[in-house]
Structure formats: structure tokens, C-alpha cells
Design a protein around this motif. Structure first.
Motif: not given
Ligand code: ATP
Ligand code: HMH
Ligand code: MG
Length: 489
Positions: A111, A130, A165, A185
Motif C-alpha cells: 500500500s 495498492g 482502493i 480494489a
């Protein structure tokens, strides 16, 4: 295992907080049936033993659907259940340590929220990133939003796939178009839904559209209709209304309107061939619709080029006259179209009058239509669609396909404005073939489209007027683009 961009299309992150009548495993299986392309098991509250048991079950499910499967945060469990990898938050174990435990072939996602984090993660060997939260999210209360500019800068800064996401759902997914992400996501947009499978299907479709840099292309080889309702103009509108890319090779100029055809200028055959060379040598069409071809040299030039470029999904509409009555095909060309274009076509679409000319029959009944379709179908592999628009009581069409008759019943729409219905139908069939539907399904969808266009009751001109090809598109799409794309002046 390398992380492929297409795997990131619809990345599901599990969330057991949604209490529904289905078990957690059933919800995950539904999302896999619905077409998720990547699965992350994220557990924030399960004890280690529980988490491990759960991970074993979900691992099996993901393997059954051949979907890459990673564990959120917990590298040890990822190793024990032989997951395809792990997803690390900023505060989790370091990437190098995880790589040490999992080895070079497992996926490690990281992330991140800034270009600096992204570059560092890629340099340390991350397989994908992400990035979020891209929208406000209910799943992670402390998630701070990532500005669109930062997301685009991150996608430009790294060569590994980036998945967006945070608060992604059907209603906002398309706002990510052009950001450079390889997919989205989704958490509560999937596992918080009543019909998880349907939600995934729609999200997958939207994500494919959002990430697409190409589109299906359809070529129209036809005459120009100055009134805009038939020929090239109808074809471009139909193809565009189907969300596809229209290209054209013009075979003739006509001076016509809703009351008649007042002049025809043919394009020299060698110039039709030159247009086709330009098209096929650059943007290759996924389907071809052939409309007005008024003489045998033009027909021959087209047949040669379609063979040379091995064109696919060919729909030949044997246009002989306009609804207003004007002649669009010379007598000598009737034989040529049958001999040269029909054998190349996947579908030919004569109306009743054209079918009578092609067969020498009088066609009054359904049986006559079946007989005529069979005669026209002799000597060609493709299908014959006999259009029933000129029938009095109904608008039933007949498809003769692989030796079988398939009837498409049509209610006769009370509308005198039917200029270009045949062109519109044949272009719609070509669009559906380009989309991958088979011939019967392509005809079925095209029939629905043309019926809707007739029901839209556009009324232009002093004769039999044209259709509204864009009837199915929401006006507000166009009306409100200015707020989004026009800088304040
Ligand atoms: N009034 C109507 N109501 C419902 N469907 C219609 C009507 N008129 C035509 N159609 C449908 O439109 C499609 C085109 O058929 P039609 O017989 O009009 O082709 P065409 O004569 O080649 O058209 P054109 O030459 O004007 O482009 C067919 O699916 C036909 O059933
Ligand atoms: C150019 C052109 N092609 C096809 C038709 C059939 O309607 C027409 N009227 N004009
Ligand atoms: Mg026609």
C-alpha cells in the motif's frame, strides 16, 4: 508468479462485517463466480488459529476459480497456506523481510500514498501497488484520500501494476478513467451487496471499460446519404451508439433526402480500394458492414480487398433502392454482389423486395420467406436474414442459419419514418459480431435496437424520415460534462 496487469482488473478485498443470510465462504465464492480477478483475505480481528483455518478454506476457493490469492499483512499464514503472496500495509513487516520468508516467486503488494513510497516499494521488489483511499471509504476510517493528481503521478512513476482502493463503487468507478490504474480494489462495493455475483459482474464490466485504451472497431463500406438517415451516416451513428469506433470507406455520394434520391456519383473502384488499404493497414476493423455498392467494379474491388486482408465478421446489406424509391444498384451489379460478396459474408440482409429480385420469386407468406432465404443461402456459408419491414401486419424477420430457420417476431411499430432501417439494422448486427456475440444473438440484439429506434418516433423531413440512432443514450451524459471538464473561465 508475475503480477499481470489484467489480474488487477477487479481486486476483491474480503470483509466479514457484512451480516447476511450467506456464510462468509459463500459470499467469497459468489464474488469469484461474479468474475473477480484477484482476491485478498483481510482479517483484522481473527485470532491466529481462526485466521489460519479461514485462509485454508479461501485458498481452496481461489484455486478452484484460478484467481490469484494473497493474505493481508500476515506473512506467516500466507506461507503456511501457500497463498500466492501477501499484501503489506505501510506499517506492516518490511518488504525485504517478507520476500525472505516467501521467496522470489510469490506476489508482494504494497500500500502506498505518494510517488516517493511507490518508487521505493518498486525498487525493493514490490509486484504491485495498492493506492488509496481514492474516494471516501467506510472500511478504513483513518484512510486519508489520495488526490487524483498524485494517483496519476504514481502510475506514471512505476512500471508495476497499480490498483486503486478506497470507497470504489459502481457509481464512481468511471471517474478513474485515464488515471493509469490497472484496476480497482473493492470491499463493501462487493461484500456489502445483496447480490454479490451481479455486483461483481457489473464492477468487472465497468473496470474493463475504465482501464480500456482500445475499443472494438467497425468498418462501414457504403454510400453517403446527404440526408443523414441511411448509408454511411446511419452506420456511423449506429456504431457510435453501440459504443464502438466507426471507420468508413465511401462507395458513392448520393444527393437524397426523405423524399427521394436526386443524384448518385460513384467513387472510382480504385479509390474505394485505396480507402480500404488505408484502413486495414492501420486500424484493423473487428467487423465490416457493406451497404450501397452500385456497380460490379466497385463490388470486385471490395471483394479483393476483404480477401487480401482476411476481414472478419462481414455483414452484406444488398442495398438496391432507397425507402424513398430511388435506385441505388445497377442491374448488372445484382449478379456480382451474389457471386463476389455473399460468399465472403457472415450475414446477408436483404429486405423483401431485394429477396424477390435475388430469387425471382414473389414473397407473400412466411413459407415464401423461408424458401427465398434458402435459395439466397445456396453457395454461401454465411447466414441470410430476410427482413420483414415491408410486411403489412408484422415486422417479423427470418434468419436462415446453419440450415435452420430462426424467426424474430416483430410488432409493427406505427411509424411512417423508416428511412435507413435496413442500414441501421445491418450495422447493429456488425457491432454485435464485433462484440463477440454469435450470429443469432447479434441479430436478436440488433432487432431490439432498431425497434427501439422506431419507437423513438423521430419525425424529420417531408417524406419517410430517419431514425434517432442515439435514443438509448442518457442526455445528461452530455449535458453535464462541462462542470467536469471545463476549467472556470
Ligand atoms: N414499422 C416497423 N416496425 C417494426 N420494425 C420495423 C418496421 N419497419 C422496419 N422494421 C424492421 O427494421 C429492420 C429493417 O427492415 P427493412 O425491411 O425496413 O429494411 P430496408 O428496407 O432494407 O430498410 P432501408 O432500405 O430503408 O434502410 C428489420 O428488422 C425490420 O423488421
Ligand atoms: C447511400 C444509401 N445507402 C443505403 C440506403 C438504403 O436506405 C440509402 N437510402 N442511401
Ligand atoms: Mg435496405
Amino acid at each position: 508468479m508475475k503480477c499481470k496487469k489484467e489480474d488487477m482488473q477487479l481486486y476483491a478485498v474480503t470483509d466479514r462485517t457484512w451480516v447476511g443470510e450467506k456464510s462468509f465462504e459463500e459470499q467469497v465464492e459468489e464474488s469469484l463466480e461474479g468474475g473477480v480477478t484477484f482476491l485478498q483475505l483481510r482479517e483484522k480481528h481473527l485470532a491466529e488459529e481462526e485466521f489460519f483455518k479461514e485462509a485454508v478454506k479461501i485458498r481452496q476457493l481461489a484455486a478452484k476459480y484460478k484467481v490469484p490469492f494473497v493474505i493481508n499483512d500476515n506473512v506467516e499464514i500466507a506461507r503456511k497456506v501457500q497463498a500466492d503472496g501477501v499484501h503489506l500495509g505501510q506499517k506492516d513487516m518490511g518488504l525485504l523481510e517478507a520476500r525472505e520468508i516467501l521467496g522470489p516467486d510469490k506476489l508482494i503488494g504494497v500500500s502506498c500514498r505518494t510517488v516517493e513510497d511507490a518508487r521505493k516499494a518498486e525498487a525493493l521488489g514490490a509486484d504491485y501497488l495498492g493506492v488509496g483511499a481514492v474516494f471516501g471509504t467506510s472500511t478504513k476510517k483513518d484512510a486519508k484520500p489520495v488526490a487524483r493528481e498524485e494517483l496519476q503521478a504514481i502510475c506514471r512513476a512505476v512500471s508495476i501494476p497499480v490498483v486503486a482502493i478506497g470507497g470504489v463503487k459502481e457509481s464512481n468507478l468511471m471517474e478513474l478513467k485515464g488515471s493509469g490504474v490497472s484496476g480497482v480494489a473493492v470491499v463493501s462495493g462487493i461484500y456489502g451487496q445483496k447480490n454479490i455475483k451481479e455486483a461483481c459482474r457489473r464492477l468487472r464490466e465497468l473496470s474493463e471499460e475504465m482501464t480500456a485504451r482500445s475499443m472494438k472497431k467497425v468498418l462501414s463500406i457504403a454510400g453517403s446519404d446527404s440526408s443523414g438517415g441511411a448509408g454511411i451516416q446511419a452506420d456511423i451513428k449506429t456504431i457510435t451508439a453501440h459504443g464502438l469506433y466507426a471507420m468508413t470507406a465511401i462507395t458513392a455520394l448520393t444527393a437524397q433526402n426523405t423524399t427521394g434520391v436526386y443524384g448518385v456519383q460513384n467513387v472510382p473502384p480504385e479509390f474505394v480500394a485505396k480507402q480500404l488499404d488505408c484502413i486495414f493497414q492501420d486500424i484493423c476493423p473487428d467487423a465490416v458492414k457493406i451497404g450501397m455498392v452500385s456497380d460490379s467494379q466497385i463490388i470486385h474491388a471490395i471483394a479483393e480487398k476483404l480477401r487480401e486482408y482476411e476481414a472478419e465478421n462481414i455483414v452484406a446489406d444488398p442495398v438496391m433502392s432507397a425507402t424513398s424509391g430511388g435506385t441505388l444498384m445497377q442491374k448488372e451489379a445484382e449478379k456480382a454482389i451474389k457471386a463476389e460478396l455473399f460468399p465472403l459474408a457472415d450475414v446477408v440482409t436483404p429486405n423483401l423486395l431485394e429477396a424477390e429480385i435475388l430469387t425471382g420469386m414473389n414473397i407473400h407468406t412466411g413459407k415464401d420467406m423461408e424458401k427465398a432465404a434458402q435459395i439466397i443461402g445456396e453457395g454461401m456459408e454465411g447466414a441470410v436474414l430476410l427482413k420483414g419491414g415491408h410486411l403489412k401486419e408484422t415486422a417479423d424477420d427470418l434468419l436462415y442459419f446453419e440450415g435452420k430457420f430462426i424467426w424474430y417476431p416483430g410488432e409493427k411499430v406505427e411509424n411512417p419514418n423508416t428511412h435507413g432501417t435496413g442500414c441501421t439494422l445491418s450495422s447493429a448486427i456488425a457491432c454485435n459480431l464485433a462484440k463477440g456475440y454469435d450470429v443469432p444473438e447479434s441479430v436478436r440484439r440488433a432487432k431490439a435496437y432498431i425497434t427501439g429506434a422506431l419507437r423513438a418516433q423521430l419525425n424529420l423531413g417531408n417524406g419517410s424520415g430517419p431514425l434517432n440512432h442515439m435514443y438509448a443514450l442518457r442526455k445528461e451524459n452530455v449535458e453535464n460534462i462541462f462542470e467536469k471538464y471545463m476549467k472556470e473561465t
